[in-house]
Design a protein around this motif. Structure first.
Motif, PDB file in Angstrom:
ATOM      1  N   LEU A 237       0.640  -1.088   0.034  1.00 29.39           N
ATOM      2  CA  LEU A 237      -0.170   0.126   0.411  1.00 29.39           C
ATOM      3  C   LEU A 237       0.871   1.327   0.074  1.00 29.39           C
ATOM      4  CD1 LEU A 237      -2.105  -0.630   2.597  1.00 29.39           C
ATOM      5  CD2 LEU A 237      -3.160  -0.667   0.133  1.00 29.39           C
ATOM      6  N   THR A 238       0.396   2.261  -0.908  1.00 32.08           N
ATOM      7  CA  THR A 238       0.864   3.595  -0.696  1.00 32.08           C
ATOM      8  C   THR A 238      -0.117   4.438   0.884  1.00 32.08           C
ATOM      9  OG1 THR A 238      -0.505   4.241  -1.915  1.00 32.08           O
ATOM     10  CG2 THR A 238       1.227   3.614  -3.358  1.00 32.08           C
ATOM     11  N   HIS A 239      -0.344   4.000   1.851  1.00 31.51           N
ATOM     12  CA  HIS A 239      -0.737   4.774   3.033  1.00 31.51           C
ATOM     13  C   HIS A 239      -1.078   3.639   3.862  1.00 31.51           C
ATOM     14  CE1 HIS A 239      -4.915   2.603   1.235  1.00 31.51           C
ATOM     15  NE2 HIS A 239      -4.014   2.834   0.275  1.00 31.51           N
ATOM     16  N   PRO A 240      -0.920   3.646   5.094  1.00 31.79           N
ATOM     17  CA  PRO A 240      -1.181   3.009   6.141  1.00 31.79           C
ATOM     18  C   PRO A 240      -2.752   2.445   6.450  1.00 31.79           C
ATOM     19  CG  PRO A 240      -0.905   5.056   6.853  1.00 31.79           C
ATOM     20  CD  PRO A 240      -1.001   5.120   5.789  1.00 31.79           C
ATOM     21  N   ILE A 241      -3.150   1.273   6.173  1.00 35.38           N
ATOM     22  CA  ILE A 241      -4.530   0.359   6.424  1.00 35.38           C
ATOM     23  C   ILE A 241      -5.596   1.371   6.475  1.00 35.38           C
ATOM     24  CG2 ILE A 241      -3.284  -2.451   6.130  1.00 35.38           C
ATOM     25  CD1 ILE A 241      -4.526  -1.992   9.395  1.00 35.38           C
ATOM     26  N   ALA A 242      -5.605   2.170   7.869  1.00 44.93           N
ATOM     27  CA  ALA A 242      -6.990   2.850   8.248  1.00 44.93           C
ATOM     28  C   ALA A 242      -7.677   3.928   6.871  1.00 44.93           C
ATOM     29  CB  ALA A 242      -6.134   4.333   9.519  1.00 44.93           C
ATOM     30  N   ASP A 243      -6.714   3.481   5.795  1.00 47.72           N
ATOM     31  CA  ASP A 243      -7.547   4.396   4.782  1.00 47.72           C
ATOM     32  C   ASP A 243      -7.836   3.191   3.706  1.00 47.72           C
ATOM     33  OD1 ASP A 243      -7.006   6.460   5.431  1.00 47.72           O
ATOM     34  OD2 ASP A 243      -5.024   6.735   4.485  1.00 47.72           O
ATOM     35  N   VAL A 244      -8.425   1.910   4.062  1.00 49.33           N
ATOM     36  CA  VAL A 244      -8.749   1.287   3.570  1.00 49.33           C
ATOM     37  C   VAL A 244      -9.976   0.290   3.389  1.00 49.33           C
ATOM     38  CG1 VAL A 244      -8.046  -1.322   2.979  1.00 49.33           C
ATOM     39  CG2 VAL A 244      -6.556  -0.130   2.999  1.00 49.33           C
ATOM     40  N   PRO A 245     -10.839   0.469   2.174  1.00 45.82           N
ATOM     41  CA  PRO A 245     -12.421   0.757   2.720  1.00 45.82           C
ATOM     42  C   PRO A 245     -12.226  -0.399   3.767  1.00 45.82           C
ATOM     43  CG  PRO A 245     -12.261   1.435   0.779  1.00 45.82           C
ATOM     44  CD  PRO A 245     -10.428   0.419   1.511  1.00 45.82           C
ATOM     45  N   HIS A 246     -12.746  -1.405   3.917  1.00 44.37           N
ATOM     46  CA  HIS A 246     -13.222  -2.525   4.764  1.00 44.37           C
ATOM     47  C   HIS A 246     -12.016  -2.110   6.221  1.00 44.37           C
ATOM     48  CE1 HIS A 246     -10.001  -5.758   6.070  1.00 44.37           C
ATOM     49  NE2 HIS A 246      -9.553  -5.156   4.848  1.00 44.37           N
ATOM     50  N   ILE A 247     -11.284  -1.752   6.678  1.00 38.24           N
ATOM     51  CA  ILE A 247     -10.444  -1.189   7.766  1.00 38.24           C
ATOM     52  C   ILE A 247     -11.300  -0.235   7.990  1.00 38.24           C
ATOM     53  CG2 ILE A 247      -8.555  -0.768   9.402  1.00 38.24           C
ATOM     54  CD1 ILE A 247      -8.309  -3.585   8.087  1.00 38.24           C
ATOM     55  N   GLU A 248     -11.929   0.711   7.693  1.00 40.90           N
ATOM     56  CA  GLU A 248     -12.200   1.855   8.020  1.00 40.90           C
ATOM     57  C   GLU A 248     -13.681   1.740   8.035  1.00 40.90           C
ATOM     58  OE1 GLU A 248     -11.536   6.188   5.340  1.00 40.90           O
ATOM     59  OE2 GLU A 248     -12.347   4.320   4.101  1.00 40.90           O
ATOM     60  N   GLN A 249     -14.128   0.722   7.745  1.00 42.14           N
ATOM     61  CA  GLN A 249     -15.442   0.108   8.520  1.00 42.14           C
ATOM     62  C   GLN A 249     -15.821  -0.423   9.382  1.00 42.14           C
ATOM     63  OE1 GLN A 249     -18.252  -1.206   4.524  1.00 42.14           O
ATOM     64  NE2 GLN A 249     -19.830  -1.535   6.090  1.00 42.14           N
ATOM     65  N   LYS A 250     -14.761  -1.603   9.675  1.00 36.97           N
ATOM     66  CA  LYS A 250     -14.730  -1.993  10.979  1.00 36.97           C
ATOM     67  C   LYS A 250     -14.476  -1.063  12.196  1.00 36.97           C
ATOM     68  CE  LYS A 250     -13.157  -7.176   9.602  1.00 36.97           C
ATOM     69  NZ  LYS A 250     -13.222  -6.381   7.943  1.00 36.97           N
ATOM     70  N   LEU A 251     -13.537   0.009  12.281  1.00 32.42           N
ATOM     71  CA  LEU A 251     -13.194   0.909  12.879  1.00 32.42           C
ATOM     72  C   LEU A 251     -14.205   1.727  13.061  1.00 32.42           C
ATOM     73  CD1 LEU A 251      -9.484   2.164  12.478  1.00 32.42           C
ATOM     74  CD2 LEU A 251     -10.086   0.836  13.928  1.00 32.42           C
ATOM     75  N   GLY A 252     -14.999   1.922  12.162  1.00 33.25           N
ATOM     76  CA  GLY A 252     -16.509   3.227  12.595  1.00 33.25           C
ATOM     77  C   GLY A 252     -17.563   2.120  13.259  1.00 33.25           C
ATOM     78  N   GLU A 253     -16.705   1.109  12.603  1.00 32.44           N
ATOM     79  CA  GLU A 253     -18.386  -0.471  13.380  1.00 32.44           C
ATOM     80  C   GLU A 253     -18.095  -0.337  14.989  1.00 32.44           C
ATOM     81  OE1 GLU A 253     -18.887  -3.833  11.658  1.00 32.44           O
ATOM     82  OE2 GLU A 253     -19.669  -3.237  10.058  1.00 32.44           O
ATOM     83  N   ILE A 254     -16.723  -0.362  15.856  1.00 28.85           N
ATOM     84  CA  ILE A 254     -16.289  -0.616  16.827  1.00 28.85           C
ATOM     85  C   ILE A 254     -16.911   0.495  17.503  1.00 28.85           C
ATOM     86  CG2 ILE A 254     -14.135  -0.242  18.229  1.00 28.85           C
ATOM     87  CD1 ILE A 254     -12.919  -2.060  16.659  1.00 28.85           C
ATOM     88  N   GLU A 255     -16.559   1.959  16.828  1.00 28.00           N
ATOM     89  CA  GLU A 255     -17.823   3.299  17.630  1.00 28.00           C
ATOM     90  C   GLU A 255     -18.851   2.692  18.044  1.00 28.00           C
ATOM     91  OE1 GLU A 255     -15.385   5.015  19.348  1.00 28.00           O
ATOM     92  OE2 GLU A 255     -13.754   5.636  18.262  1.00 28.00           O
ATOM     93  N   LEU A 256     -19.140   2.823  16.739  1.00 28.61           N
ATOM     94  CA  LEU A 256     -20.714   2.965  16.333  1.00 28.61           C
ATOM     95  C   LEU A 256     -21.148   0.946  17.819  1.00 28.61           C
ATOM     96  CD1 LEU A 256     -22.248   3.810  15.450  1.00 28.61           C
ATOM     97  CD2 LEU A 256     -22.541   2.310  13.949  1.00 28.61           C
ATOM     98  N   LYS A 257     -20.364   0.052  18.523  1.00 30.59           N
ATOM     99  CA  LYS A 257     -20.323  -0.942  18.836  1.00 30.59           C
ATOM    100  C   LYS A 257     -20.573   0.087  20.313  1.00 30.59           C
ATOM    101  CE  LYS A 257     -20.226  -4.156  16.524  1.00 30.59           C
ATOM    102  NZ  LYS A 257     -21.430  -4.779  16.342  1.00 30.59           N
ATOM    103  N   LEU A 258     -19.055   1.127  20.931  1.00 35.74           N
ATOM    104  CA  LEU A 258     -19.258   1.028  22.216  1.00 35.74           C
ATOM    105  C   LEU A 258     -19.519   2.682  22.986  1.00 35.74           C
ATOM    106  CD1 LEU A 258     -15.200   0.601  22.158  1.00 35.74           C
ATOM    107  CD2 LEU A 258     -16.941  -0.706  23.177  1.00 35.74           C
ATOM    108  N   LEU A 259     -19.419   3.517  21.768  1.00 36.98           N
ATOM    109  CA  LEU A 259     -20.213   5.257  22.653  1.00 36.98           C
ATOM    110  C   LEU A 259     -21.568   4.947  23.289  1.00 36.98           C
ATOM    111  CD1 LEU A 259     -20.141   7.405  22.886  1.00 36.98           C
ATOM    112  CD2 LEU A 259     -20.456   8.109  20.388  1.00 36.98           C
ATOM    113  N   PRO A 260     -22.476   4.014  22.108  1.00 35.46           N
ATOM    114  CA  PRO A 260     -23.792   4.311  22.609  1.00 35.46           C
ATOM    115  C   PRO A 260     -24.498   3.078  23.974  1.00 35.46           C
ATOM    116  CG  PRO A 260     -23.929   3.634  20.140  1.00 35.46           C
ATOM    117  CD  PRO A 260     -22.483   3.569  21.257  1.00 35.46           C
TER     118      PRO A 260
END
Ligand code: FAD
Length: 392
Positions: A275-298
């Motif tokens: 990759l030319t960028h960290p995995i944080a910018d890979v769509p499936h990783i972004e989705q998982k990171l977003g889901e983690i927030e959406l599990k914990l914050l509510p």
């Protein structure tokens, strides 16, 4: 606003949170070793005594800080970010004192004695109710531990399982069946009068010291008898809704947050040469990171909301919150399990390495499913509460 301090409301909370944040960092450095060896973190308990945390829920009338439930769970969450085992273990003590402060379930003189020992010596307390034959005490089974009336008190014999914090306990609230009667009782036993059998060797929460304890003909004077109850007779007098049990969801959400932080940092900094960028910018990783927030914050928002409601409620209204505390616990522990799982998927195979903390979080968070109240009981309570209005 710092996201870490999302729920902080006052300057006093912020100051004390800085103390538990520093402890959490220290505990994180010791956690892997205790987890691997299954040893009890005595040095963490010493630190918690030294900074005064063990006294923070003691009523002001006995010299304590009398912190709110809302603030208590904030510290528990923070401590669990460093070490889930230490947080769960000390949570029983700090939470029990908070609960006794509001429920006044102990005879007044006994509560004073306990508080004075906490203030003077950093004494610790927990309730040991589970037994092999009863399983979870929340199911209502009669304890096989037996209390026999004798002159000026009782003699108690029996064995308790899952006795968290046992290597450091000074006071143990023990349930027992009263000999030759249908009644059961609660007795406050001194730590020096019991024997610890080191049985705690489990998948997760390995450093909680949740061993078996054995009582052999232990004399408990009348002054340490907390209650004797006839079967089927409910006393509402000391029912405070059980708000203090939010220390359990707080603990597992803290572990979930630690997993989230690890995954976020990893994703933002790991850049394989494909990759030319960290995995944080890979769509499936972004989705998982977003889901983690959406599990914990509510789940966190619900927990802090219920804690604030309990703090603000009149004593008479607090029992009505019990079913919702169960909802918080069920939501928090299940979402925390999912968040840790997602964090491990983000990190990939390295997440299984013993040199990294994720695999410990994965094992620790699993234990939350087996702390009370269990999921089926939560759903049943919510259903009963919801239909109560409409029943004839
Ligand atoms: C990390 C940790 C720390 C703990 N610390 C403490 C502590 O400090 N003090 C303490 O007293 N306890 C403590 N416990 C024990 C805890 O409160 C439970 O007693 C223990 O986890 C056993 O619960 P269980 O549901 O697995 O067991 P059981 O109640 O034996 O249940 C086993 C299975 O049978 C089902 N089942 C059993 N009875 C019924 C029933 N009547 N109706 C429907 N289903 C049923 C359950 O759903 C479950 O699937 C701790 C537990 C853990 C995991």
């Amino acid at each position: 606003m710092q996201l870490d301090n999302w729920f902080v409301q006052t300057e006093a909370q912020r100051k004390r949170l800085e103390i538990t944040r520093q402890l959490s960092e220290t505990f994180a450095k010791r956690a892997a070793e205790h987890d691997r060896a299954g040893t009890f973190p005595h040095e963490n308990i010493a630190d918690l005594r030294a900074c005064g945390y063990v006294k923070w829920t003691v009523p002001r009338e006995f010299g304590g800080e009398e912190i709110s439930l809302y603030e208590f769970i904030m510290h528990q969450e923070q401590l669990a970010r460093g070490d889930g085992s230490t947080a769960l273990a000390i949570g029983w003590h700090v939470g029990m004192i908070l609960s006794l402060r509001t429920s006044r379930a102990f005879p007044e003189e006994l509560f004073r004695r306990v508080c004075e020992s906490v203030m003077k010596d950093g004494a610790l307390i927990n309730s040991c109710a589970s037994e092999p034959a009863t399983g979870s005490p929340s199911r209502g089974g009669r304890p096989e531990t037996t209390a026999t009336p004798v002159e000026n008190g009782y003699r108690i014999t029996g064995r308790k399982t899952f006795s968290t914090l046992s290597p450091a306990l000074d006071w143990i609230l023990v349930t027992a069946g009263i000999a030759d009667s249908d009644a059961t009782g609660e007795f406050l036993v001194r730590g020096e009068d019991i024997e610890i059998i080191e049985t705690w060797d489990t998948l997760g929460m390995r450093a909680t010291g949740s061993h078996d304890i054995v009582l052999k003909d232990v004399f408990v004077p009348e002054s340490q008898v907390v209650a004797v109850k006839q079967p089927g007779v409910r006393t509402e007098r000391h029912n405070d809704g059980g708000g203090w049990m939010l220390h359990i969801p707080a603990c597992y959400l803290g572990v979930g947050l630690a997993a989230r932080d690890f995954a976020m940092k990893f994703a933002a900094t790991y850049q394989p040469n494909s990759l030319t960028h960290p995995i944080a910018d890979v769509p499936h990783i972004e989705q998982k990171l977003g889901e983690i927030e959406l599990k914990l914050l509510p789940a966190r928002t619900l927990m802090y909301d219920l804690a604030a409601r309990w703090d603000a409620a009149d004593a008479a209204d607090r029992p009505q919150l019990r079913a919702y505390f169960g909802a918080v616990k069920m939501e928090a522990t299940n979402r925390a399990n999912e968040a840790v799982d997602l964090a491990m998927r983000v990190v990939g195979a390295r997440s299984m390495a013993k040199s990294l903390p994720l695999e410990r979080y994965y094992r620790d968070v699993r234990a939350g499913l087996h702390n009370p109240p269990m999921d089926d009981i939560v759903l049943k309570s919510l259903a009963k509460q919801g239909t109560a209005l409409y029943r004839a």
